[in-house]
Design a protein around this motif. Structure first.
Motif, mmCIF file in Angstrom:
data_model
loop_
_atom_site.group_PDB
_atom_site.id
_atom_site.type_symbol
_atom_site.label_atom_id
_atom_site.label_comp_id
_atom_site.label_asym_id
_atom_site.label_seq_id
_atom_site.Cartn_x
_atom_site.Cartn_y
_atom_site.Cartn_z
ATOM 1 N N THR A 143 -145.236 22.078 51.988
ATOM 2 C CA THR A 143 -144.254 22.799 51.158
ATOM 3 C C THR A 143 -144.916 23.729 50.143
ATOM 4 O OG1 THR A 143 -144.187 20.993 49.558
ATOM 5 C CG2 THR A 143 -142.507 20.957 51.319
ATOM 6 N N HIS A 144 -146.159 23.443 49.768
ATOM 7 C CA HIS A 144 -146.900 24.230 48.776
ATOM 8 C C HIS A 144 -148.292 24.462 49.368
ATOM 9 C CE1 HIS A 144 -143.669 22.419 46.483
ATOM 10 N NE2 HIS A 144 -143.917 23.233 45.469
ATOM 11 N N ALA A 145 -148.404 25.482 50.218
ATOM 12 C CA ALA A 145 -149.557 25.554 51.126
ATOM 13 C C ALA A 145 -150.812 26.156 50.500
ATOM 14 C CB ALA A 145 -149.165 26.345 52.366
ATOM 15 N N GLY A 150 -158.189 24.539 52.891
ATOM 16 C CA GLY A 150 -157.030 23.917 52.262
ATOM 17 C C GLY A 150 -156.237 23.120 53.289
ATOM 18 N N SER A 151 -155.147 22.522 52.829
ATOM 19 C CA SER A 151 -154.364 21.647 53.705
ATOM 20 C C SER A 151 -153.864 22.341 54.979
ATOM 21 C CB SER A 151 -153.203 21.023 52.923
ATOM 22 O OG SER A 151 -152.515 22.002 52.167
ATOM 23 N N PRO A 152 -153.422 23.620 54.940
ATOM 24 C CA PRO A 152 -152.930 24.219 56.185
ATOM 25 C C PRO A 152 -154.010 24.299 57.269
ATOM 26 C CG PRO A 152 -152.332 25.588 54.294
ATOM 27 C CD PRO A 152 -153.293 24.552 53.793
ATOM 28 N N PHE A 181 -145.153 26.868 53.554
ATOM 29 C CA PHE A 181 -144.433 27.622 52.527
ATOM 30 C C PHE A 181 -145.377 27.895 51.376
ATOM 31 C CE2 PHE A 181 -141.311 24.991 54.711
ATOM 32 C CZ PHE A 181 -140.416 25.956 55.139
ATOM 33 N N GLU A 182 -145.337 29.128 50.871
ATOM 34 C CA GLU A 182 -146.148 29.503 49.709
ATOM 35 C C GLU A 182 -145.420 30.626 48.979
ATOM 36 O OE1 GLU A 182 -148.935 28.484 47.960
ATOM 37 O OE2 GLU A 182 -148.434 30.215 46.712
ATOM 38 N N LEU A 183 -145.260 30.474 47.665
ATOM 39 C CA LEU A 183 -144.484 31.444 46.884
ATOM 40 C C LEU A 183 -145.319 32.552 46.255
ATOM 41 C CD1 LEU A 183 -141.703 29.834 44.648
ATOM 42 C CD2 LEU A 183 -141.453 31.550 46.433
ATOM 43 N N ASP A 228 -139.534 29.222 48.586
ATOM 44 C CA ASP A 228 -139.624 27.985 47.826
ATOM 45 C C ASP A 228 -139.750 26.813 48.817
ATOM 46 O OD1 ASP A 228 -138.582 26.661 44.945
ATOM 47 O OD2 ASP A 228 -138.248 25.468 46.736
ATOM 48 N N GLY A 229 -140.823 26.050 48.663
ATOM 49 C CA GLY A 229 -141.106 24.984 49.628
ATOM 50 C C GLY A 229 -140.102 23.847 49.586
ATOM 51 N N PHE A 230 -139.528 23.580 48.404
ATOM 52 C CA PHE A 230 -138.532 22.496 48.318
ATOM 53 C C PHE A 230 -137.290 22.887 49.128
ATOM 54 C CE2 PHE A 230 -140.806 22.014 44.143
ATOM 55 C CZ PHE A 230 -141.344 20.765 44.385
ATOM 56 N N LYS A 272 -156.678 14.077 48.037
ATOM 57 C CA LYS A 272 -155.512 14.568 48.792
ATOM 58 C C LYS A 272 -155.840 14.759 50.275
ATOM 59 C CE LYS A 272 -154.189 18.352 46.914
ATOM 60 N NZ LYS A 272 -154.362 19.792 46.609
ATOM 61 N N HIS A 273 -156.969 15.412 50.527
ATOM 62 C CA HIS A 273 -157.290 15.769 51.914
ATOM 63 C C HIS A 273 -157.863 14.588 52.689
ATOM 64 C CE1 HIS A 273 -157.389 20.155 50.332
ATOM 65 N NE2 HIS A 273 -156.178 19.773 50.669
ATOM 66 N N LEU A 274 -158.509 13.663 51.971
ATOM 67 C CA LEU A 274 -158.970 12.433 52.629
ATOM 68 C C LEU A 274 -157.755 11.645 53.132
ATOM 69 C CD1 LEU A 274 -161.489 10.592 53.123
ATOM 70 C CD2 LEU A 274 -160.978 9.519 50.920
ATOM 71 N N ILE A 320 -146.280 17.367 50.147
ATOM 72 C CA ILE A 320 -145.673 18.037 48.987
ATOM 73 C C ILE A 320 -146.736 18.067 47.888
ATOM 74 C CG2 ILE A 320 -143.778 18.018 47.309
ATOM 75 C CD1 ILE A 320 -142.063 16.543 49.282
ATOM 76 N N ASP A 321 -147.231 19.263 47.613
ATOM 77 C CA ASP A 321 -148.422 19.393 46.758
ATOM 78 C C ASP A 321 -148.241 20.514 45.734
ATOM 79 O OD1 ASP A 321 -151.037 19.303 45.805
ATOM 80 O OD2 ASP A 321 -151.817 20.544 47.441
ATOM 81 N N PRO A 322 -147.282 20.346 44.822
ATOM 82 C CA PRO A 322 -147.072 21.407 43.816
ATOM 83 C C PRO A 322 -148.212 21.425 42.799
ATOM 84 C CG PRO A 322 -145.248 19.817 43.840
ATOM 85 C CD PRO A 322 -146.379 19.224 44.605
HETATM 86 N N1 SAM Z 1 -151.612 22.328 49.472
HETATM 87 C C1 SAM Z 1 -152.742 23.202 49.176
HETATM 88 C C2 SAM Z 1 -154.007 22.552 49.656
HETATM 89 O O1 SAM Z 1 -154.098 21.315 49.630
HETATM 90 O O2 SAM Z 1 -154.916 23.268 50.087
HETATM 91 C C3 SAM Z 1 -152.837 23.528 47.692
HETATM 92 C C4 SAM Z 1 -151.576 23.943 47.051
HETATM 93 S S1 SAM Z 1 -151.671 24.343 45.341
HETATM 94 C C5 SAM Z 1 -151.975 22.816 44.551
HETATM 95 C C6 SAM Z 1 -149.971 24.638 44.985
HETATM 96 C C7 SAM Z 1 -149.459 25.958 45.550
HETATM 97 O O3 SAM Z 1 -148.026 25.989 45.472
HETATM 98 C C8 SAM Z 1 -149.928 27.179 44.794
HETATM 99 O O4 SAM Z 1 -150.577 28.047 45.698
HETATM 100 C C9 SAM Z 1 -148.645 27.831 44.242
HETATM 101 O O5 SAM Z 1 -148.687 29.243 44.268
HETATM 102 C C10 SAM Z 1 -147.609 27.312 45.214
HETATM 103 N N2 SAM Z 1 -146.229 27.181 44.694
HETATM 104 C C11 SAM Z 1 -145.806 26.920 43.440
HETATM 105 N N3 SAM Z 1 -144.466 26.697 43.424
HETATM 106 C C12 SAM Z 1 -144.053 26.797 44.727
HETATM 107 C C13 SAM Z 1 -142.787 26.609 45.366
HETATM 108 N N4 SAM Z 1 -141.680 26.281 44.666
HETATM 109 N N5 SAM Z 1 -142.725 26.741 46.708
HETATM 110 C C14 SAM Z 1 -143.840 27.077 47.428
HETATM 111 N N6 SAM Z 1 -145.056 27.253 46.876
HETATM 112 C C15 SAM Z 1 -145.160 27.108 45.540
#
Ligand code: SAM
Length: 302
Positions: free
Chosen positions: A41-43, A107-109, A131-133, A160-162, A18-20, A185-187
């Motif tokens: 969207t999913h930080a 992480g990605s951020p 965004f992070e829930l 919600d990131g979406f 993912k990060h590469l 977008i990394d759920p």
């Molecule tokens: N993107 C990050 C990275 O590469 O370092 C990793 C993200 S991790 C795979 C997925 C994250 O999404 C989790 O921390 C989870 O709590 C969060 N999450 C789950 N559903 C979400 C939503 N609908 N909106 C925002 N964040 C959400």
């Protein structure tokens, strides 16, 4: 509520892929002297200890970035995308004794922030929207972002990131009139509906902003929704008349219940990305392989 915590998985083979791809894509987009809106969207929590209890319990970072660290030659210049990615990680581990295993995995951020604040890029003033829930991961992320002292250039929302994505597209025009955005977008796909929500989000995003660069991470697991997602993303890209790239990495045999493969689907990929990944992924595969079934693929719409 969610039980997924990225701290157990940070620095594993899926993060490496993912990060590469993220770093290689951003590096290319940042060659152009016009600001970007970066959206995650999913930080997650932003940065992780890989010498801490969570990472030690899972052993995933050790089997992932732990095996790639020896590939880091210590050269400052980004000779290729793998060296560039490993060089960025080394920057987060400057305080570790020379030759010691890395203790921290960004992480990605934080990776995106590192790239947008490099001296050659800082004056362009890219924006980062996160965004992070999850309440704990949101608190950790907000604390890490506060330490960046980035002001309004980096904004974090517990949302919600979406949904958050919709509000940000199309991105604002720069002074020069250009609109540019990269969306990750990394759920965790912990909830089955995430697969459908990803597809809907991409369909909506392409309608709002067809020229955005969209990166979707997905697990490769024995589940119909997981098989269908990359096919659905190809169809959406084709219908919108946009190019795509699909990169996958299989590491081979892992413990029962573990993840052995994942993919990154990119819409509107830089023209340099396929060649860069075809050069880097064989080395990643060799370092991370667990048995003879390890492999990688890069497919494109061309
Ligand atoms: N993107 C990050 C990275 O590469 O370092 C990793 C993200 S991790 C795979 C997925 C994250 O999404 C989790 O921390 C989870 O709590 C969060 N999450 C789950 N559903 C979400 C939503 N609908 N909106 C925002 N964040 C959400």
């Amino acid at each position: 509520m969610f039980s997924y915590r990225h701290a157990f998985h940070a620095g594993n083979h899926a993060d490496v892929l993912k990060h590469l791809v993220l770093v290689a894509t951003l590096r290319h987009l940042m060659q152009k002297d016009a600001p970007l809106t970066l959206i995650d969207t999913h930080a997650g929590a932003g940065v992780y200890r890989i010498d801490g209890e969570a990472a030690r319990t899972s052993g995933e970072a050790l089997a992932g970035i732990g095996r790639l660290q020896p590939e880091h030659a210590g050269t400052p210049a980004p000779a290729d995308v793998l060296a560039d990615y490993l060089g960025l990680l080394a920057g987060f581990n400057r305080s570790a004794p020379a030759g010691a295993a890395w203790r921290v995995y960004p992480g990605s951020p934080l990776l995106m922030h590192a790239l947008m604040s490099e001296p050659t890029r800082a004056a362009v003033r890219d924006r980062l929207r996160l965004f992070e829930l999850h309440p704990s991961d949101f608190r950790a992320l907000a604390a890490h972002v506060a330490q960046l002292h980035a002001g309004r250039q980096v904004q974090v929302e517990r949302r919600d990131g979406f949904d958050g994505l919709k509000a940000l597209l199309p991105p604002p025009a720069s002074a020069g009139g250009s609109r540019r955005a990269l969306v990750l977008i990394d759920p965790s796909y912990e909830i089955k509906s995430d697969y459908a929500r990803v597809a809907t989000a991409i369909q909506d995003a392409l309608q709002r902003f067809a020229t955005g660069v969209y990166l979707v991470w997905h697990p490769i697991i024995a589940r119909p929704e997981a098989h269908a997602l990359p096919r659905r993303l190809k169809t959406l890209a084709r219908q919108a008349g946009r190019a795509w790239l699909h990169a996958t990495l299989h590491v081979g045999q892992v413990a029962a219940g573990g993840l052995s493969a994942s993919g990154m689907f990119v819409i509107n990929p830089p023209h340099t990305l396929a060649a860069a990944l075809r050069d880097a992924l064989p080395r990643v595969r060799d370092a991370l392989a667990r048995g003879p079934n390890a492999n990688w693929h890069v497919d494109t719409s061309d």
